[in-house]
Design an enzyme around this catalytic site. Structure first.
Site: not given
Lengths: 408, 408
Positions: B156, B182, B193, B280, B408
């Protein structure tokens, strides 16, 4: 390095003088700056003191000193050093505390244990004794200053000075409370975060003052978090000079004790909120209310799990009503929760209930609420009557900018 | 929304085929994108399965299905949906799982409990049944694909495809293991996790496979953290097809069991590290080693306190050897620690010991180490023999950018 004033800053309030409290500030120049960074607050004989300190297993020598001195219950002076926390500095750090305490107690002709000390700033550099001594002696000779000068002198990365006031009626006598506080990062709950000082002219036994401060702390300072990081130096001290003309408060049964307890709790809440409003990089003030947990303690842990979640905090920074992240944070808290009983509200609008999104909920008021600066997130767990409220701020680029280059 | 490839990315490895494993991918179009997002992996009859799932109290229906199906120990297929986690979707979500499982078990003429399912993506939107069914049927008709296509289809917000391989000798027979994984955010320890799948041709009893996977998980996936946030959907499944020609592993006493246990642990560690490398916004891969704690469990909690501290993570992002923040994180962990016994190393160089900075330590190698991409932080607590290692990444502007506008 200076940072822009927090968009959540509040104006500095009008503050009354507190009889028996005389603040003075001076330049110790603990860092390469031209500002007052040593504060000396003289307290009239007979002042009661109470305090709460960090739960860190690696506390600063100042915290250790305060812990040891608090039980005797009286204070004649407070000394605050800004720019150097003196934490993790071994015997040298302890010697610097001893020097400050002995210098002040000699001047005031009081016991060393009546001198209270705090320090805030970089960890690991012993407080320089020559600067500390010269700064303190300069403060002895300085004229008394106002509250604004005191809040400026205790601040470090704070972007605005933080203080609050309230009052209480004890019998026919109005007593005044003033609190000053500093802190904007390394703020986490489960102790008395940051450095805060409360001054009042009320007459109150030290043990009762401690009881009231501890109770207020549990509902206020222990319910805020900026970044989940607990400082080595957190301290809140309350000083009651006894200069007001009322029957001394001896216990919670004394006339006026309830009113004073309510006032000190109100003051602590104001001060705690100010710290969150100066949270590093904060653009939103967030209240997290949890209801329906199996106990108040469980609700508190769930509320903190939400308030400390970087994904929840970044979603709110992005003005995104991302309730899925709130579900995630409830789920990871380790507390009893049942997915299909959980409901979540943003700004009072229910967006998820009974294990799924509320179909057709009105997104417009939610979006408008998220664009504001004061955000309310509510989670009802649906299992019991436990409830808790905590306060935090969002997580933004500002936090990264401030903390990736703090030491340099 | 795509993000730049992580600077810590590793090249995709050469991976062997695993006999008895046939992956296929198709477009369910769970989101407005033109990419494969439904993966269907067929497994030969007799395949053993083991798994570990999230400890979240609000798990997805896929996780609940896997938990219920795992005890019977056998698998015929794995179905992974990407782009929609189906979590917190009530009865509609459970119905979508039922549809996928029944469609596949009808095709394979097997028990529904032999079909394993996962989903990843936004929380709170029921997996659309029409898209799921059409996607699965398209996958049935698709040609078998390679591992690279599978890793692309399960991803993703991942910025690079993540897979690893290893092998073990069982008697004279070489068995092969391949893992795909992933995940890059909502990654926290204390459970399995993210989504990870391990495939091997080894012949092994389900209970033994579970024992080995659980043990490997405790040392690998449970020792990584990106942001302290625990997903509702985390799952690691291991499938052993039994196609290799060796005496079936029955227990840890079987010949070759030790070698296979070591191999699966090695594979899990590789996969866990890959997830951290795609954390991230990550710019540094950080290993935190704690020694000298009162127990291994205490060391693990202290290591996580350091690895999850936003102040430690931002300091490392800023290439600042700010050991004071490591002291803070040790102090707040709630575990036994004694300031004056603590020592801290960066890149192997002792910078603090016995309650204070090491005077005159050589800063040059420390600064050089911090400029690299692989950072080692060591804390010795000085109280006992407990030790633990965890892995994390730094906290940068990239994390904020990714997560302030994810939905968004």
């Amino acid at each position: 390095m200076t940072h822009p004033v927090s968009p959540l800053a509040l104006p500095f309030p009008e503050l009354p003088a507190i009889a028996g409290v005389t603040p003075r500030v001076a330049r110790a120049r603990y860092k390469e700056w031209d500002r007052c960074d040593l504060s000396y607050v003289e307290l009239v004989p007979g002042t009661s003191v109470a305090g709460v300190t960090t739960t860190s297993k690696c506390p600063s020598p100042e915290v250790e000193w305060c812990r040891a001195a608090l039980p005797q219950g009286h204070a004649r002076a407070l000394i605050v050093s800004a720019g150097n926390s003196n934490a993790f500095t071994g015997g040298k750090g302890r010697a610097a505390v001893q020097l400050l305490v002995e210098t002040a107690s000699a001047r005031l002709d009081c016991a060393a244990e009546e001198i209270f000390v705090s320090a805030t700033g970089v960890i690991g550099v012993p407080l320089p004794q020559d600067k500390a001594r010269a700064g303190l002696e300069a403060a002895f000779d300085a004229p008394p200053c106002d509250w604004s000068a005191l809040t400026d002198a205790i601040g470090t990365t704070d972007t605005f000075p933080k203080a609050a006031t309230t009052s209480a009626m004890i019998g026919d006598t109005k007593v005044h409370l003033v609190g000053v506080i500093k802190g904007s990062g390394m703020i986490a709950p489960d102790m008395a975060t940051m450095l805060g000082y409360i001054f009042t002219d009320a007459a109150i036994e030290p043990a009762l003052l401690q009881e009231m401060l501890s109770a207020a702390n549990a509902k206020t300072f222990s319910c805020i978090t900026v970044d989940s990081d607990t400082s080595t130096s957190d301290t809140v001290l309350a000083f009651a000079t006894g200069q007001a003309d009322h029957a001394r408060l001896q216990s919670m049964d004394s006339s006026g004790a309830d009113a004073f307890a309510a006032a000190i709790t109100d003051l602590c809440r104001q001060l705690a909120h100010l710290v969150v409003r100066d949270g590093e990089g904060a653009s939103k003030f967030i209240e997290v209310r949890v209801t329906g947990a199996v106990s108040d303690e469980s609700a508190h842990r769930i509320a903190l799990s939400i308030a400390n979640s970087p994904l929840v905090k970044t979603a709110i920074a992005g003005e995104d009503a991302n309730w899925g992240r709130v579900v995630m944070a409830v789920g990871k808290a380790g507390e009893p929760a049942e997915r299909d009983l959980l409901s979540i509200r943003f700004g009072g609008v229910e967006v998820a209930a009974e294990g799924m999104v509320v179909h057709g909920y009105d997104e417009a008021p939610v979006a408008a609420h998220l664009k504001g600066s004061d955000i309310l997130v509510e989670a009802d767990i649906g299992l019991g009557n436990g409830r808790a409220t905590v306060w935090t701020c969002d997580l933004t680029h500002g936090y990264i900018s401030i903390n990736a280059d703090y030491r340099s």
